[in-house]
Design a protein around this motif. Structure first.
Motif, PDB file in Angstrom:
ATOM      1  N   ASN A   1       0.830  -1.199   0.000  1.00 51.32           N
ATOM      2  CA  ASN A   1       0.000   0.000   0.000  1.00 51.32           C
ATOM      3  C   ASN A   1       0.866   1.251   0.000  1.00 51.32           C
ATOM      4  OD1 ASN A   1       0.940  -0.360   2.533  1.00 51.32           O
ATOM      5  ND2 ASN A   1      -1.026  -0.205   3.568  1.00 51.32           N
ATOM      6  N   CYS A   2       0.226   2.372  -0.357  1.00 53.86           N
ATOM      7  CA  CYS A   2       0.952   3.646  -0.423  1.00 53.86           C
ATOM      8  C   CYS A   2       1.453   4.009   0.973  1.00 53.86           C
ATOM      9  CB  CYS A   2       0.011   4.731  -0.950  1.00 53.86           C
ATOM     10  SG  CYS A   2       0.737   6.373  -0.833  1.00 53.86           S
ATOM     11  N   ILE A   3       2.725   4.381   1.073  1.00 57.80           N
ATOM     12  CA  ILE A   3       3.250   4.674   2.409  1.00 57.80           C
ATOM     13  C   ILE A   3       2.713   5.999   2.951  1.00 57.80           C
ATOM     14  CG2 ILE A   3       5.402   3.383   1.982  1.00 57.80           C
ATOM     15  CD1 ILE A   3       6.658   6.365   2.179  1.00 57.80           C
ATOM     16  N   LYS A   4       2.053   6.775   2.086  1.00 56.39           N
ATOM     17  CA  LYS A   4       1.505   8.067   2.540  1.00 56.39           C
ATOM     18  C   LYS A   4       0.062   7.917   3.021  1.00 56.39           C
ATOM     19  CE  LYS A   4       4.953  10.861   1.269  1.00 56.39           C
ATOM     20  NZ  LYS A   4       5.678  11.788   2.109  1.00 56.39           N
ATOM     21  N   CYS A   5      -0.771   7.237   2.183  1.00 56.26           N
ATOM     22  CA  CYS A   5      -2.200   7.207   2.505  1.00 56.26           C
ATOM     23  C   CYS A   5      -2.729   5.792   2.730  1.00 56.26           C
ATOM     24  CB  CYS A   5      -3.005   7.895   1.401  1.00 56.26           C
ATOM     25  SG  CYS A   5      -2.921   6.996  -0.160  1.00 56.26           S
ATOM     26  N   LYS A   6      -1.834   4.792   2.653  1.00 54.78           N
ATOM     27  CA  LYS A   6      -2.195   3.388   2.885  1.00 54.78           C
ATOM     28  C   LYS A   6      -3.159   2.827   1.832  1.00 54.78           C
ATOM     29  CE  LYS A   6       0.274   3.749   6.549  1.00 54.78           C
ATOM     30  NZ  LYS A   6       1.691   3.493   6.327  1.00 54.78           N
TER      31      LYS A   6
ATOM     32  N   PHE B   1       3.934   3.972  -3.665  1.00 47.83           N
ATOM     33  CA  PHE B   1       3.075   5.161  -3.635  1.00 47.83           C
ATOM     34  C   PHE B   1       1.849   4.929  -4.502  1.00 47.83           C
ATOM     35  CE2 PHE B   1       7.426   6.576  -3.090  1.00 47.83           C
ATOM     36  CZ  PHE B   1       7.333   7.430  -1.996  1.00 47.83           C
ATOM     37  N   CYS B   2       0.728   5.579  -4.147  1.00 47.74           N
ATOM     38  CA  CYS B   2      -0.437   5.583  -5.018  1.00 47.74           C
ATOM     39  C   CYS B   2      -0.207   6.599  -6.130  1.00 47.74           C
ATOM     40  CB  CYS B   2      -1.703   5.930  -4.223  1.00 47.74           C
ATOM     41  SG  CYS B   2      -1.694   7.646  -3.673  1.00 47.74           S
ATOM     42  N   ASN B   3      -1.132   6.650  -7.071  1.00 49.26           N
ATOM     43  CA  ASN B   3      -0.983   7.536  -8.227  1.00 49.26           C
ATOM     44  C   ASN B   3      -0.754   8.989  -7.799  1.00 49.26           C
ATOM     45  OD1 ASN B   3      -0.840   8.204 -10.869  1.00 49.26           O
ATOM     46  ND2 ASN B   3      -3.047   8.399 -11.154  1.00 49.26           N
ATOM     47  N   GLU B   4      -1.550   9.410  -6.811  1.00 56.54           N
ATOM     48  CA  GLU B   4      -1.449  10.798  -6.363  1.00 56.54           C
ATOM     49  C   GLU B   4      -0.101  11.053  -5.690  1.00 56.54           C
ATOM     50  OE1 GLU B   4      -4.439  11.840  -3.481  1.00 56.54           O
ATOM     51  OE2 GLU B   4      -3.295  13.634  -2.913  1.00 56.54           O
ATOM     52  N   HIS B   5       0.289  10.108  -4.826  1.00 55.44           N
ATOM     53  CA  HIS B   5       1.492  10.359  -4.033  1.00 55.44           C
ATOM     54  C   HIS B   5       2.789  10.093  -4.782  1.00 55.44           C
ATOM     55  CE1 HIS B   5      -1.365  10.381  -0.518  1.00 55.44           C
ATOM     56  NE2 HIS B   5      -0.708  11.548  -0.440  1.00 55.44           N
ATOM     57  N   ILE B   6       2.697   9.298  -5.883  1.00 48.71           N
ATOM     58  CA  ILE B   6       3.930   9.136  -6.676  1.00 48.71           C
ATOM     59  C   ILE B   6       4.261  10.465  -7.351  1.00 48.71           C
ATOM     60  CG2 ILE B   6       2.874   8.290  -8.867  1.00 48.71           C
ATOM     61  CD1 ILE B   6       6.071   6.794  -7.517  1.00 48.71           C
TER      62      ILE B   6
HETATM   63 ZN   LIG Z   1      -1.116   7.654  -1.492  1.00 57.32          ZN
END
Ligand SMILES: [Zn+2]
Ligand SMILES: [Zn+2]
Length: 333
Positions: free
Chosen positions: A4-9, A24-29
């Motif tokens: 999962n994304c380390i920022k938003c899980k 990272f998810c799309n937004e956080h990458i």
């Molecule tokens: Zn994220």
């Protein structure tokens, strides 16, 4: 295992960054890329500032001041010396002139009185001629010998000692002032941290790393095997980020040599091909070409090993495993 994304899980559309291996998810990458690009700009700025700093002569200012001071003091010394020599010479000339003049005056007086009394003969005339010749001779020869002594060393000249040192990272190949630092297991370090001895009765994973970290240039460290028991010591490097595990004889995260790899031919040709007590070896860390070199001086053998950055990122440090109790290694240069 799903990452999962380390920022938003978030679990959807996960990207893994090549550099830091984090997901990272799309937004956080995108956010991560922006952060990297900000860092890149900062690094760019830092280089720009550094180049501006290079124009600053402050680091040579004290030398420039010393040269100026030397110039002023030397000129003063030269002027004083010139003045004194000129005065001394004129004084000497005056002394000669006055002495000859007073002799002349005496003879003149004699001539005059004899002239007035008309009491003279060839004997007197010859005497006066001879005396005048003597005076002329004294005058002519009084400054014949060189009276300037120019071998006085009262001014020391200065010059800049240019050791032709290279200031380029690429050519930066020096002996470092390496010292032993961190140890594990039963290791005794000498007071100057240049000799490490495996002090336990039974081997307990004794290893030592070096004081210096290496990321640039080429560096050679020469060692003497002060004492070697029945097992070869390990010479090599680890990444600063990863600890050496000497219990594993394959030494993951460490790169180097347990023994000198010789083929059977060489083993027959060289007397005592293995590393022995009092042998000297040099470990070279070539950060430019990402390789390390190990040289055995007595047998004139060298081996190389390429280093993979993913496994062993900079900075590097030296790593030595002393395998037999009593083994000792010294850094000699
Ligand atoms: Zn994220
Ligand atoms: Zn990253």
């Amino acid at each position: 295992m799903k990452q999962n994304c380390i920022k938003c899980k978030n679990f959807d559309q996960i990207f893994i960054c090549d550099g830091c291996q984090q997901s990272f998810c799309n937004e956080h990458i995108n956010e991560h890329h922006e952060e990297l690009s900000r860092q890149m700009n900062d690094i760019n700025k830092d280089y720009h500032h550094f180049k501006e700093d290079l124009n600053n002569q402050e680091i040579i200012q004290s030398y420039l001041s010393r040269i100026d001071l030397w110039e002023r003091e030397s000129i003063k010394k030269i002027q004083e010396t010139t003045e004194k020599a000129r005065n001394d010479l004129l004084k000497m000339f005056d002394r000669m002139k006055n002495q000859l003049k007073s002799t002349c005056d005496k003879i003149n007086y004699d001539i005059q009185s004899k002239q007035e009394s008309k009491n003279y003969s060839e004997i007197n005339l010859n005497k006066w001629i001879e005396q005048l010749e003597q005076l002329r001779h004294i005058y002519k020869t009084s400054f014949q010998d060189d009276i300037i002594d120019d071998k006085q060393l009262s001014i020391r000249l200065i010059k800049i000692i240019d050791k032709n040192q290279s200031f380029s990272i690429e050519e930066f190949h020096t002996n470092t002032h390496e010292k032993f630092k961190k140890t594990a297991g039963e290791i005794t370090l000498s007071q100057d941290h240049l000799t490490a001895t495996c002090s336990g009765k039974n081997w307990n994973g004794s290893n030592i790393s070096g004081n210096s970290l290496y990321s640039f240039g080429i560096h050679s460290i020469r060692f003497r095997i002060t004492k070697q028991g029945k097992n070869n010591p390990f010479f090599g490097i680890t990444s600063f980020a990863k600890e050496l595990n000497p219990w594993n004889r394959k030494t993951p995260f460490a790169y180097g040599w347990w023994k000198f790899p010789l083929n059977t031919n060489e083993e027959e040709n060289i007397k005592n091909p293995t590393i022995q007590t009092d042998d000297e070896v040099t470990l070279t860390l070539d950060c430019i070409n990402s390789q390390i070199q190990f040289e055995h001086h007595r047998t004139k053998q060298s081996v190389y090993q390429s280093i993979e950055h993913e496994q062993c990122p900079f900075p590097w440090k030296i790593a030595i495993v002393l395998y037999s109790p009593g083994d000792a290694v010294s850094i000699i240069s």
